[in-house]
Motif scaffolding. Structure first.
Motif, PDB file in Angstrom:
ATOM      1  N   PHE A 102     -10.073  61.740  94.280  1.00  0.00           N
ATOM      2  CA  PHE A 102      -7.834  61.968  93.501  1.00  0.00           C
ATOM      3  C   PHE A 102      -8.441  63.662  93.730  1.00  0.00           C
ATOM      4  O   PHE A 102      -9.121  64.534  93.407  1.00  0.00           O
ATOM      5  N   GLY A 103      -7.164  63.986  93.505  1.00  0.00           N
ATOM      6  CA  GLY A 103      -6.318  66.140  92.897  1.00  0.00           C
ATOM      7  C   GLY A 103      -6.435  66.224  91.950  1.00  0.00           C
ATOM      8  O   GLY A 103      -6.542  65.123  90.899  1.00  0.00           O
ATOM      9  N   ALA A 104      -6.638  67.138  91.720  1.00  0.00           N
ATOM     10  CA  ALA A 104      -6.389  67.678  90.123  1.00  0.00           C
ATOM     11  C   ALA A 104      -5.613  67.581  88.990  1.00  0.00           C
ATOM     12  O   ALA A 104      -5.376  67.002  88.004  1.00  0.00           O
ATOM     13  N   THR A 105      -4.168  67.110  89.960  1.00  0.00           N
ATOM     14  CA  THR A 105      -3.199  66.865  89.084  1.00  0.00           C
ATOM     15  C   THR A 105      -2.931  65.285  88.987  1.00  0.00           C
ATOM     16  O   THR A 105      -2.911  64.710  87.869  1.00  0.00           O
ATOM     17  N   THR A 106      -3.485  64.435  89.779  1.00  0.00           N
ATOM     18  CA  THR A 106      -4.319  62.940  89.610  1.00  0.00           C
ATOM     19  C   THR A 106      -4.865  62.785  88.505  1.00  0.00           C
ATOM     20  O   THR A 106      -5.144  61.992  87.158  1.00  0.00           O
ATOM     21  N   VAL A 107      -5.984  63.201  88.547  1.00  0.00           N
ATOM     22  CA  VAL A 107      -7.221  63.194  87.414  1.00  0.00           C
ATOM     23  C   VAL A 107      -6.799  63.913  86.187  1.00  0.00           C
ATOM     24  O   VAL A 107      -6.683  63.125  85.338  1.00  0.00           O
ATOM     25  N   THR A 108      -5.613  64.407  85.700  1.00  0.00           N
ATOM     26  CA  THR A 108      -5.321  65.458  84.617  1.00  0.00           C
ATOM     27  C   THR A 108      -4.192  63.911  83.855  1.00  0.00           C
ATOM     28  O   THR A 108      -4.114  63.543  83.241  1.00  0.00           O
ATOM     29  N   MET A 109      -3.496  63.616  85.177  1.00  0.00           N
ATOM     30  CA  MET A 109      -2.118  62.628  84.560  1.00  0.00           C
ATOM     31  C   MET A 109      -3.075  61.227  84.411  1.00  0.00           C
ATOM     32  O   MET A 109      -2.437  61.007  83.322  1.00  0.00           O
ATOM     33  N   ALA A 110      -3.839  61.224  85.327  1.00  0.00           N
ATOM     34  CA  ALA A 110      -4.198  59.880  84.619  1.00  0.00           C
ATOM     35  C   ALA A 110      -5.066  59.799  82.913  1.00  0.00           C
ATOM     36  O   ALA A 110      -5.073  59.396  82.227  1.00  0.00           O
ATOM     37  N   TYR A 111      -5.829  60.985  83.239  1.00  0.00           N
ATOM     38  CA  TYR A 111      -6.626  61.732  81.937  1.00  0.00           C
ATOM     39  C   TYR A 111      -5.503  61.630  80.632  1.00  0.00           C
ATOM     40  O   TYR A 111      -5.971  61.070  79.411  1.00  0.00           O
ATOM     41  N   ALA A 112      -5.063  62.661  81.114  1.00  0.00           N
ATOM     42  CA  ALA A 112      -3.898  62.126  79.945  1.00  0.00           C
ATOM     43  C   ALA A 112      -3.003  61.504  79.032  1.00  0.00           C
ATOM     44  O   ALA A 112      -2.434  61.064  78.608  1.00  0.00           O
ATOM     45  N   SER A 113      -2.938  60.003  80.306  1.00  0.00           N
ATOM     46  CA  SER A 113      -2.214  59.002  79.629  1.00  0.00           C
ATOM     47  C   SER A 113      -2.360  58.683  78.732  1.00  0.00           C
ATOM     48  O   SER A 113      -1.499  57.942  78.081  1.00  0.00           O
ATOM     49  N   MET A 114      -3.991  58.725  77.840  1.00  0.00           N
ATOM     50  CA  MET A 114      -4.259  58.681  76.491  1.00  0.00           C
ATOM     51  C   MET A 114      -3.045  58.990  75.760  1.00  0.00           C
ATOM     52  O   MET A 114      -2.434  57.685  74.965  1.00  0.00           O
ATOM     53  N   VAL A 115      -2.928  60.285  75.816  1.00  0.00           N
ATOM     54  CA  VAL A 115      -1.562  60.295  74.853  1.00  0.00           C
ATOM     55  C   VAL A 115       0.059  59.736  74.688  1.00  0.00           C
ATOM     56  O   VAL A 115       0.511  59.664  73.649  1.00  0.00           O
ATOM     57  N   VAL A 116       0.155  59.256  75.498  1.00  0.00           N
ATOM     58  CA  VAL A 116       1.305  58.218  76.339  1.00  0.00           C
ATOM     59  C   VAL A 116       1.162  57.709  75.045  1.00  0.00           C
ATOM     60  O   VAL A 116       1.680  56.800  74.323  1.00  0.00           O
ATOM     61  N   GLY A 117      -0.025  56.352  74.688  1.00  0.00           N
ATOM     62  CA  GLY A 117      -0.425  55.077  74.103  1.00  0.00           C
ATOM     63  C   GLY A 117      -0.900  55.333  72.712  1.00  0.00           C
ATOM     64  O   GLY A 117      -0.653  54.810  71.847  1.00  0.00           O
ATOM     65  N   ALA A 118      -1.670  57.039  72.664  1.00  0.00           N
ATOM     66  CA  ALA A 118      -1.445  57.325  71.325  1.00  0.00           C
ATOM     67  C   ALA A 118      -0.209  58.162  70.155  1.00  0.00           C
ATOM     68  O   ALA A 118       0.036  57.475  69.328  1.00  0.00           O
ATOM     69  N   ALA A 119       1.075  58.476  70.994  1.00  0.00           N
ATOM     70  CA  ALA A 119       2.034  58.486  70.825  1.00  0.00           C
ATOM     71  C   ALA A 119       2.653  57.928  70.668  1.00  0.00           C
ATOM     72  O   ALA A 119       3.861  57.758  68.719  1.00  0.00           O
ATOM     73  N   ASP A 120       2.915  57.133  70.914  1.00  0.00           N
ATOM     74  CA  ASP A 120       3.678  54.898  70.611  1.00  0.00           C
ATOM     75  C   ASP A 120       3.156  54.552  70.185  1.00  0.00           C
ATOM     76  O   ASP A 120       3.966  54.088  68.909  1.00  0.00           O
ATOM     77  N   ALA A 121       1.545  54.831  69.624  1.00  0.00           N
ATOM     78  CA  ALA A 121       1.189  54.255  68.061  1.00  0.00           C
ATOM     79  C   ALA A 121       1.778  55.032  66.917  1.00  0.00           C
ATOM     80  O   ALA A 121       1.884  54.599  66.099  1.00  0.00           O
TER      81      ALA A 121
END
Length: 131
Positions: free
Chosen positions: A20-39
């Protein structure tokens, strides 16, 4: 709630294993924010309607499902799905637990209408983050 940050050391391992590139890791890691914001936005009010304990248990179950997804499905889509589920569980838990603690504090000390210490702690944390 610690499960949101506990897997952090695994991300460099995923990066090395899957190239993975740095952008992929960052996007995958930060995807938790999508779930948290939705919740927070969509489900945060449930504990007011259903009760605190009735929401804490499903929040824990969502966290367990997220951990199973992260363990079983270690490809990029699985990592993102697990992180989103992790965010949903975390968002449910944070909104419910915070309100539950407020309720318990008010029940234990009904004479205090506005506690000062939480405001001081929150302000100090915000200023520390800015620093």
């Amino acid at each position: 709630m610690a499960f949101g940050t506990v897997p952090t050391p695994l991300w460099p391992l995923y990066q090395a294993r899957d190239h993975f590139g740095a952008t992929t890791v960052t996007m995958a890691y930060a995807s938790m924010v999508v779930g948290a914001a939705d919740a927070f936005l969509g489900l945060g009010h449930l504990s007011d309607r259903l009760g605190r304990r009735r929401v804490i248990v499903p929040a824990l179950l969502v966290g367990i499902v997220a951990s199973v997804v992260l363990i079983v499905w270690q490809d990029l889509p699985g990592l993102i799905a697990g992180r989103i589920l992790n965010g949903v569980g975390l968002g449910l838990m944070a909104s419910t637990a915070t309100t539950y603690l407020h309720d318990l504090h008010h029940e234990a000390r009904p004479e205090r209408t506005g506690p000062v210490l939480p405001g001081i702690v929150a302000t100090a944390a915000d200023l520390g983050g800015l620093a």
